[in-house]
Design a protein around this motif. Structure first.
Motif, PDB file in Angstrom:
ATOM      1  N   HIS A 143       0.717  -1.259  -0.036  1.00  0.00           N
ATOM      2  CA  HIS A 143      -0.067  -0.101  -0.010  1.00  0.00           C
ATOM      3  C   HIS A 143       0.723   1.152   0.030  1.00  0.00           C
ATOM      4  CE1 HIS A 143      -3.409  -2.315   0.554  1.00  0.00           C
ATOM      5  NE2 HIS A 143      -3.153  -2.923   1.613  1.00  0.00           N
ATOM      6  N   ALA A 144       0.369   2.318  -0.504  1.00  0.00           N
ATOM      7  CA  ALA A 144       0.961   3.538  -0.512  1.00  0.00           C
ATOM      8  C   ALA A 144       1.500   3.816   0.962  1.00  0.00           C
ATOM      9  CB  ALA A 144       0.309   4.598  -0.975  1.00  0.00           C
ATOM     10  N   GLY A 145       2.619   4.397   1.174  1.00  0.00           N
ATOM     11  CA  GLY A 145       3.086   4.843   2.658  1.00  0.00           C
ATOM     12  C   GLY A 145       3.952   3.690   3.200  1.00  0.00           C
ATOM     13  N   ASP A 146       3.750   2.323   2.499  1.00  0.00           N
ATOM     14  CA  ASP A 146       4.749   1.276   2.879  1.00  0.00           C
ATOM     15  C   ASP A 146       6.281   1.714   2.655  1.00  0.00           C
ATOM     16  OD1 ASP A 146       2.628   0.256   3.830  1.00  0.00           O
ATOM     17  OD2 ASP A 146       2.617  -1.421   2.281  1.00  0.00           O
ATOM     18  N   ARG A 147       7.136   1.019   3.544  1.00  0.00           N
ATOM     19  CA  ARG A 147       8.554   1.119   3.234  1.00  0.00           C
ATOM     20  C   ARG A 147       9.277  -0.083   3.025  1.00  0.00           C
ATOM     21  NH1 ARG A 147       8.069   4.259   7.715  1.00  0.00           N
ATOM     22  NH2 ARG A 147       9.307   2.967   8.884  1.00  0.00           N
ATOM     23  N   LEU A 148       9.894  -0.323   2.025  1.00  0.00           N
ATOM     24  CA  LEU A 148      10.354  -1.505   1.647  1.00  0.00           C
ATOM     25  C   LEU A 148      12.096  -1.461   2.061  1.00  0.00           C
ATOM     26  CD1 LEU A 148       8.865  -2.144  -1.846  1.00  0.00           C
ATOM     27  CD2 LEU A 148       7.964  -2.890   0.397  1.00  0.00           C
ATOM     28  N   THR A 149      12.620  -2.483   2.649  1.00  0.00           N
ATOM     29  CA  THR A 149      13.956  -2.534   2.868  1.00  0.00           C
ATOM     30  C   THR A 149      14.692  -3.625   2.011  1.00  0.00           C
ATOM     31  OG1 THR A 149      13.804  -1.860   5.158  1.00  0.00           O
ATOM     32  CG2 THR A 149      15.839  -2.978   4.595  1.00  0.00           C
ATOM     33  N   VAL A 150      15.451  -3.145   1.039  1.00  0.00           N
ATOM     34  CA  VAL A 150      16.173  -4.039   0.176  1.00  0.00           C
ATOM     35  C   VAL A 150      17.657  -3.996   0.118  1.00  0.00           C
ATOM     36  CG1 VAL A 150      14.044  -3.944  -1.304  1.00  0.00           C
ATOM     37  CG2 VAL A 150      15.913  -2.440  -1.670  1.00  0.00           C
ATOM     38  N   VAL A 151      17.873  -5.016  -0.420  1.00  0.00           N
ATOM     39  CA  VAL A 151      19.667  -5.106  -0.745  1.00  0.00           C
ATOM     40  C   VAL A 151      19.667  -5.489  -2.096  1.00  0.00           C
ATOM     41  CG1 VAL A 151      19.659  -7.641  -0.098  1.00  0.00           C
ATOM     42  CG2 VAL A 151      21.858  -6.315  -0.444  1.00  0.00           C
ATOM     43  N   ALA A 152      20.345  -4.477  -3.027  1.00  0.00           N
ATOM     44  CA  ALA A 152      20.214  -4.363  -4.452  1.00  0.00           C
ATOM     45  C   ALA A 152      21.601  -4.002  -4.959  1.00  0.00           C
ATOM     46  CB  ALA A 152      18.976  -3.353  -4.816  1.00  0.00           C
ATOM     47  N   ARG A 153      21.644  -4.325  -6.370  1.00  0.00           N
ATOM     48  CA  ARG A 153      22.469  -3.788  -7.208  1.00  0.00           C
ATOM     49  C   ARG A 153      22.333  -2.470  -7.804  1.00  0.00           C
ATOM     50  NH1 ARG A 153      24.788  -8.281 -11.404  1.00  0.00           N
ATOM     51  NH2 ARG A 153      26.508  -6.583 -11.370  1.00  0.00           N
ATOM     52  N   ARG A 154      23.212  -1.681  -8.152  1.00  0.00           N
ATOM     53  CA  ARG A 154      22.774  -0.259  -8.663  1.00  0.00           C
ATOM     54  C   ARG A 154      21.701  -0.224  -9.616  1.00  0.00           C
ATOM     55  NH1 ARG A 154      28.320  -0.252  -8.578  1.00  0.00           N
ATOM     56  NH2 ARG A 154      28.527  -0.186 -10.858  1.00  0.00           N
ATOM     57  N   ALA A 155      21.795  -0.998 -10.648  1.00  0.00           N
ATOM     58  CA  ALA A 155      20.699  -1.176 -11.580  1.00  0.00           C
ATOM     59  C   ALA A 155      19.335  -1.601 -10.985  1.00  0.00           C
ATOM     60  CB  ALA A 155      21.241  -2.011 -12.756  1.00  0.00           C
ATOM     61  N   GLY A 156      19.446  -2.452 -10.006  1.00  0.00           N
ATOM     62  CA  GLY A 156      18.112  -3.083  -9.788  1.00  0.00           C
ATOM     63  C   GLY A 156      17.520  -2.109  -8.602  1.00  0.00           C
ATOM     64  N   LEU A 157      18.375  -1.213  -8.066  1.00  0.00           N
ATOM     65  CA  LEU A 157      18.044  -0.074  -7.240  1.00  0.00           C
ATOM     66  C   LEU A 157      17.164   0.912  -8.033  1.00  0.00           C
ATOM     67  CD1 LEU A 157      17.299   1.101  -4.436  1.00  0.00           C
ATOM     68  CD2 LEU A 157      19.668   2.144  -4.542  1.00  0.00           C
ATOM     69  N   SER A 158      17.771   1.307  -9.251  1.00  0.00           N
ATOM     70  CA  SER A 158      17.442   2.098  -9.967  1.00  0.00           C
ATOM     71  C   SER A 158      15.847   1.760 -10.690  1.00  0.00           C
ATOM     72  CB  SER A 158      18.242   2.520 -11.189  1.00  0.00           C
ATOM     73  OG  SER A 158      19.251   3.066 -10.827  1.00  0.00           O
ATOM     74  N   ALA A 159      15.790   0.678 -11.024  1.00  0.00           N
ATOM     75  CA  ALA A 159      14.477  -0.060 -11.604  1.00  0.00           C
ATOM     76  C   ALA A 159      13.442  -0.100 -10.340  1.00  0.00           C
ATOM     77  CB  ALA A 159      14.784  -1.426 -12.089  1.00  0.00           C
ATOM     78  N   LEU A 160      13.878  -0.245  -9.126  1.00  0.00           N
ATOM     79  CA  LEU A 160      12.633  -0.261  -8.154  1.00  0.00           C
ATOM     80  C   LEU A 160      12.408   1.220  -7.904  1.00  0.00           C
ATOM     81  CD1 LEU A 160      11.410  -1.877  -5.854  1.00  0.00           C
ATOM     82  CD2 LEU A 160      13.486  -1.500  -4.329  1.00  0.00           C
ATOM     83  N   LEU A 161      13.183   2.082  -7.849  1.00  0.00           N
ATOM     84  CA  LEU A 161      12.757   3.360  -7.702  1.00  0.00           C
ATOM     85  C   LEU A 161      11.863   3.754  -8.677  1.00  0.00           C
ATOM     86  CD1 LEU A 161      16.189   4.907  -6.658  1.00  0.00           C
ATOM     87  CD2 LEU A 161      14.194   4.703  -5.029  1.00  0.00           C
ATOM     88  N   ARG A 162      11.810   3.234  -9.733  1.00  0.00           N
ATOM     89  CA  ARG A 162      10.879   3.686 -10.844  1.00  0.00           C
ATOM     90  C   ARG A 162       9.667   3.043 -10.521  1.00  0.00           C
ATOM     91  NH1 ARG A 162      15.521   3.271 -14.267  1.00  0.00           N
ATOM     92  NH2 ARG A 162      14.973   1.036 -14.873  1.00  0.00           N
ATOM     93  N   GLU A 163       9.663   1.996  -9.877  1.00  0.00           N
ATOM     94  CA  GLU A 163       8.430   1.019  -9.873  1.00  0.00           C
ATOM     95  C   GLU A 163       7.838   1.558  -8.403  1.00  0.00           C
ATOM     96  OE1 GLU A 163       6.762  -1.579 -11.371  1.00  0.00           O
ATOM     97  OE2 GLU A 163       8.141  -0.951 -12.895  1.00  0.00           O
TER      98      GLU A 163
END
Length: 593
Positions: free
Chosen positions: A554-574
């Protein structure tokens, strides 16, 4: 009246219309070394809701090194300027920019540039590269909305861990838990949070594999329970000195005087010995009496006797003349010997042989940090640098670390540091050619030596590993650049985890209303090889580490992730909505209205 969706998205994503009508974020980067190159390259690869950021790079007119500095990258606006002042920043379009990165290796110069930049754009997001901690604290006080980072501090733990044959000591705290990177065999299965990498094949390191059970490097929780027996039995290798006082004495004698003075003294003593023998023959005395008379006559010139035979008188005069030459030579030899002996002790040439120590080549920013951390671990260190006034030279003297002044690419210098008996060689000078020659010469002294080599070019480093069997090579800029980019984008990076030549980022990403992930299950977050979900936090609730992939985001949730740079950029777009196109400027009112 409800706030329009476009305005909400604009406020949430930081999007705003620039003076030139371009909605893309604009960043200015000042630097001319590999760190600037990697920061610019990562910025260009970063996706934002309004498109790829615009990057302006400010570099000196003439290149100051052979390595790339970012000016040749496609899509970069380059401004040539030898001085960072208000005029330069205005030329670079700093007014209205979203962030400024000051990446020069001059701490005072970066602080001065930051003061000038604030005159052009007071609301600027500032990221400053600093080595001196006291200056860094001063910058934080002057510019509260700034990030002061040290690439040396970020990369040094990875070099230290590689030198000791351990994983980088990465640990951080988040969501009420302390997490750290470890080998799966070294932790309890209940403490493993997720798999990070498969490193069983050094030629093919796989990060964030789809099959987490295959990962031998994991992210674990520190629970206070004792680790596995393997870790309990392992200890850092302590360096020890070989007790060889005779060898040290011989080296001290050899370094006592220069060759020319030594030869002159030996020749003169030989002449005096011959003259003393002739004097004993002329005076008709024994060899012990002749030695006594010769030394007294040579050094003092006393006991003249006109009643002596002519031959004895001649020998006495000649011995007195030889004594006049011998005394200055002895004085010169003593003074020169004291100076040479102290210099040899200072540079480590007559230090006793060591074993189990770590040799650090290059006492610049990163080498100084590596040396200090190794000393903190109780490991003996020998440092090499061609510059006696290197940045870390004074710290080496305070820590009692022997500093050898010389070219590390020469075998003689490496032998002076007892490289053949050390446990690891850390080569971190700024010259790739010198680093490679030092590594190869050290391997010729010890084929099984662990080498931690600093190289900029990743492809070149991999080829060196395959061709020469140098299994560890790292780039300081490559390891540190993600943290600088995250700070420039105002993203909270919790930790940076180095795995071989890869850098994994641990960060917390908020999900905004209208984002593609809003309303989808948590299973949609993970991407093998790119992103792994660690925890999920509802608004106003505690962090949930037991992630249920069926739970809806839901909007307002926070996701703690471990990612590579390209994966983090893709996640930020999502996780951010795509804002609507801005409306055009309002039409002018007619005069009759």
């Amino acid at each position: 009246m409800a706030e329009p969706l476009r305005d909400r998205a604009r406020r949430a994503t930081g999007w705003r219309l620039r003076p030139n009508g371009d909605p893309r974020p604009h960043f200015v980067v000042c630097g001319n070394d590999p760190l600037a190159y990697w920061v610019v390259r990562l910025l260009l690869a970063t996706g934002t809701p309004t498109g790829r950021p615009r990057v302006t790079l400010v570099v000196p007119e003439r290149r100051r090194s052979d390595g790339p500095d970012g000016r040749d990258l496609d899509g970069v606006q380059v401004v040539l300027a030898d001085r960072l002042d208000e005029a330069t920043f205005r030329r670079a379009g700093l007014a209205g920019a979203d962030g400024l990165a000051l990446l020069h290796q001059d701490d005072v110069g970066n602080m001065h540039a930051a003061l000038c930049a604030r005159e052009v754009e007071p609301r600027l997001r500032l990221v400053v590269r600093m080595f001196n901690t006291s200056l860094a604290n001063g910058v934080r006080q002057l510019f509260p909305d700034s990030a002061v980072l040290s690439d040396a501090s970020m990369a040094a733990p990875a070099f230290v861990a590689a030198a000791l044959g351990e994983l980088a000591p990465t640990h951080f705290r988040h969501g009420g838990r302390t997490l750290y990177m470890a080998r799966r065999a070294d932790v309890r299965p209940a403490d493993v949070l997720c798999g990070l990498a498969v490193t069983t094949d050094p030629e093919l390191i796989r990060v964030l594999p789809a099959d987490e059970e295959s990962a031998d490097v994991v992210l674990a929780e520190a629970t206070g329970q004792p680790p596995g027996t393997e870790v309990a039995a392992r200890r850092l290798v302590r360096a020890r000195r070989r007790r060889e006082p005779v060898l040290v004495l011989v080296r001290a004698v050899r370094s006592f005087a220069t060759r020319k003075i030594g030869v002159a003294v030996l020749v003169l003593l030989g002449v005096i010995a011959v003259l003393g023998w002739l004097n004993s023959r002329a005076a008709g005395v024994t060899w012990s009496e002749a030695l006594y008379l010769t030394l007294v006559t040579t050094l003092s010139g006393q006991d003249p006797d006109v009643h002596k035979p002519v031959a004895a008188q001649v020998m006495q005069v000649v011995l007195n003349l030889a004594g006049l030459a011998l005394i200055p030579l002895i004085t010169a030899a003593v003074v020169d010997g004291i100076v040479n002996a102290r210099l040899a002790l200072h540079t480590g040439r007559i230090q006793p042989d060591r074993t189990g120590h770590v040799v650090v080549v290059g006492l610049g920013n990163i080498g100084t940090r590596v040396m200090a951390q190794l000393c903190d671990f109780g490991v003996e260190v020998v440092a090499i640098d061609k510059n006696p006034d290197a940045r870390g030279a004074s710290l080496a003297h305070r820590l009692g670390v022997p500093l050898i002044i010389g070219d590390a690419a020469l075998e003689e210098t490496l032998r002076s540091a007892s490289v053949a008996t050390c446990q690891a060689l850390v080569v971190v000078s700024t010259d790739d050619g010198t680093n490679l020659r030092a590594a190869l010469n050290a391997r010729s002294l010890d084929p099984d030596l662990r080498v931690v080599l600093r190289l900029f070019d990743g492809d070149f480093a991999e080829r060196i590993q395959q061709a020469f069997g140098i299994g560890i090579s790292r780039s300081v800029s490559y390891l540190a650049a993600p943290a600088f980019v995250a700070a420039l984008l105002d993203r909270a990076v919790i930790a940076t985890i180095p795995v071989d030549r890869h850098a994994l980022l641990v960060t917390e990403v908020p999900v905004l209303a209208g984002a593609p992930l809003d309303g989808r299950p948590l299973a949609a977050v993970a991407r093998p090889g790119e992103v792994r979900l660690l925890a999920h936090t509802r608004a106003g609730q505690k962090t949930d580490w037991s992630v249920d992939p069926r739970m809806v985001i839901h909007a307002g949730d926070r996701l703690t992730v471990v990612a590579r740079r390209a994966g983090l950029s893709a996640l930020l777009r999502e996780t951010t909505p795509v804002p609507a196109e801005p409306a055009g400027p309002p039409l002018p009112r007619r005069a009759e209205e």
